[in-house]
Scaffold this active site. Structure first.
Site, PDB file in Angstrom:
ATOM      1  N   ASN A  49       1.010  -1.282  -0.192  1.00  0.00           N
ATOM      2  CA  ASN A  49      -0.342  -0.091   0.086  1.00  0.00           C
ATOM      3  C   ASN A  49       0.785   1.437  -0.275  1.00  0.00           C
ATOM      4  OD1 ASN A  49       0.274  -1.193   2.621  1.00  0.00           O
ATOM      5  ND2 ASN A  49      -1.003   0.809   3.368  1.00  0.00           N
ATOM      6  N   GLU A  51       0.193   5.425   0.426  1.00  0.00           N
ATOM      7  CA  GLU A  51      -0.203   6.173   0.648  1.00  0.00           C
ATOM      8  C   GLU A  51      -0.195   7.789   0.288  1.00  0.00           C
ATOM      9  OE1 GLU A  51      -0.980   5.463   5.179  1.00  0.00           O
ATOM     10  OE2 GLU A  51      -2.275   3.624   4.452  1.00  0.00           O
ATOM     11  N   CYS A  60      -4.188   0.556  -2.322  1.00  0.00           N
ATOM     12  CA  CYS A  60      -4.049  -0.554  -1.953  1.00  0.00           C
ATOM     13  C   CYS A  60      -2.676  -1.386  -2.280  1.00  0.00           C
ATOM     14  CB  CYS A  60      -5.544  -1.588  -1.711  1.00  0.00           C
ATOM     15  SG  CYS A  60      -7.094  -0.651  -0.081  1.00  0.00           S
ATOM     16  N   GLU A  62      -3.053  -4.685  -2.827  1.00  0.00           N
ATOM     17  CA  GLU A  62      -3.202  -5.829  -3.802  1.00  0.00           C
ATOM     18  C   GLU A  62      -3.493  -4.333  -5.646  1.00  0.00           C
ATOM     19  OE1 GLU A  62      -4.478  -4.395  -1.001  1.00  0.00           O
ATOM     20  OE2 GLU A  62      -6.327  -6.435  -0.936  1.00  0.00           O
TER      21      GLU A  62
HETATM   22  N1  THU Z   1      -5.484  -1.858   2.421  1.00  0.00           N
HETATM   23  C1  THU Z   1      -4.591  -2.182   1.569  1.00  0.00           C
HETATM   24  O1  THU Z   1      -3.575  -2.682   0.664  1.00  0.00           O
HETATM   25  N2  THU Z   1      -5.090  -3.678   1.415  1.00  0.00           N
HETATM   26  C2  THU Z   1      -6.147  -4.230   2.057  1.00  0.00           C
HETATM   27  O2  THU Z   1      -6.808  -5.071   1.295  1.00  0.00           O
HETATM   28  C3  THU Z   1      -6.509  -3.280   3.150  1.00  0.00           C
HETATM   29  C4  THU Z   1      -6.318  -2.081   2.846  1.00  0.00           C
HETATM   30  C5  THU Z   1      -4.291  -0.194   3.052  1.00  0.00           C
HETATM   31  C6  THU Z   1      -5.607   0.868   2.652  1.00  0.00           C
HETATM   32  C7  THU Z   1      -5.015   1.529   3.672  1.00  0.00           C
HETATM   33  O3  THU Z   1      -3.306   2.621   3.421  1.00  0.00           O
HETATM   34  C8  THU Z   1      -4.283   0.826   4.904  1.00  0.00           C
HETATM   35  O4  THU Z   1      -4.499  -0.789   4.801  1.00  0.00           O
HETATM   36  C9  THU Z   1      -5.374   1.479   5.580  1.00  0.00           C
HETATM   37  O5  THU Z   1      -6.559   1.211   5.681  1.00  0.00           O
END
Ligand code: THU
Length: 139
Positions: A49, A51, A60, A62
């Site tokens: 991920n 941010e 995310c 994925e």
């Molecule tokens: N997040 C992911 O990368 N994948 C997931 O399956 C769930 C959430 C990330 C998004 C954000 O950066 C952090 O987790 C908190 O939501």
């Protein structure tokens, strides 16, 4: 059948998701996630991920892994692994389920792990039933 995932392939996918999680850029949520996708050529692509200070601009793990697969020429996802640390197994968010759906069949395994072990195993069809996909659009 994508469900026939060899133990060694499953372990490699989980290890890749676990390793890339360490590279997450998650200074705001402090919730690091790693993802790995297996493509139709048997190759593993990873992502974490990413941010952003402008919060909605983050994305995310994925999504990163899918982008890496497409950029490398992969066209189908045959298995997914997600690694995160939480009380409950961390499954892909709704948007990422749809992004996986673009490239995967309903029987595609989605493995959910923490930093130690596999926590849960689903298929895409379980996580995104009755989904909309490319075949719904006119050719
Ligand atoms: N997040 C992911 O990368 N994948 C997931 O399956 C769930 C959430 C990330 C998004 C954000 O950066 C952090 O987790 C908190 O939501």
């Amino acid at each position: 059948m994508s469900d026939a995932l060899a133990d060694s392939t499953r372990d490699a996918l989980l290890a890749a998701a676990r390793a890339v999680r360490a590279r997450a850029h998650a200074p705001y949520s402090r919730f690091a996630v790693g993802a790995a996708v297996l493509d139709e050529q048997g190759r593993i692509h990873t992502g974490c991920n990413v941010e952003n200070a402008a919060y909605p601009q983050g994305w995310c793990a994925e999504t990163s892994a899918i982008a890496a697969m497409v950029a490398a020429g992969g066209r189908r996802i045959t298995a997914v692994a997600v690694c995160a640390v939480a009380d409950e197994p961390v499954t892909p968010c709704g948007g990422c389920r749809q992004r996986i759906r673009e490239f995967a069949d309903d029987d595609c395994p989605i493995l959910v792990a923490d930093e130690h072990a596999l926590r849960a195993r689903f298929t895409l069809g379980q996580l995104l039933p009755c989904s909309f996909g490319p075949t719904h659009l006119p050719r």
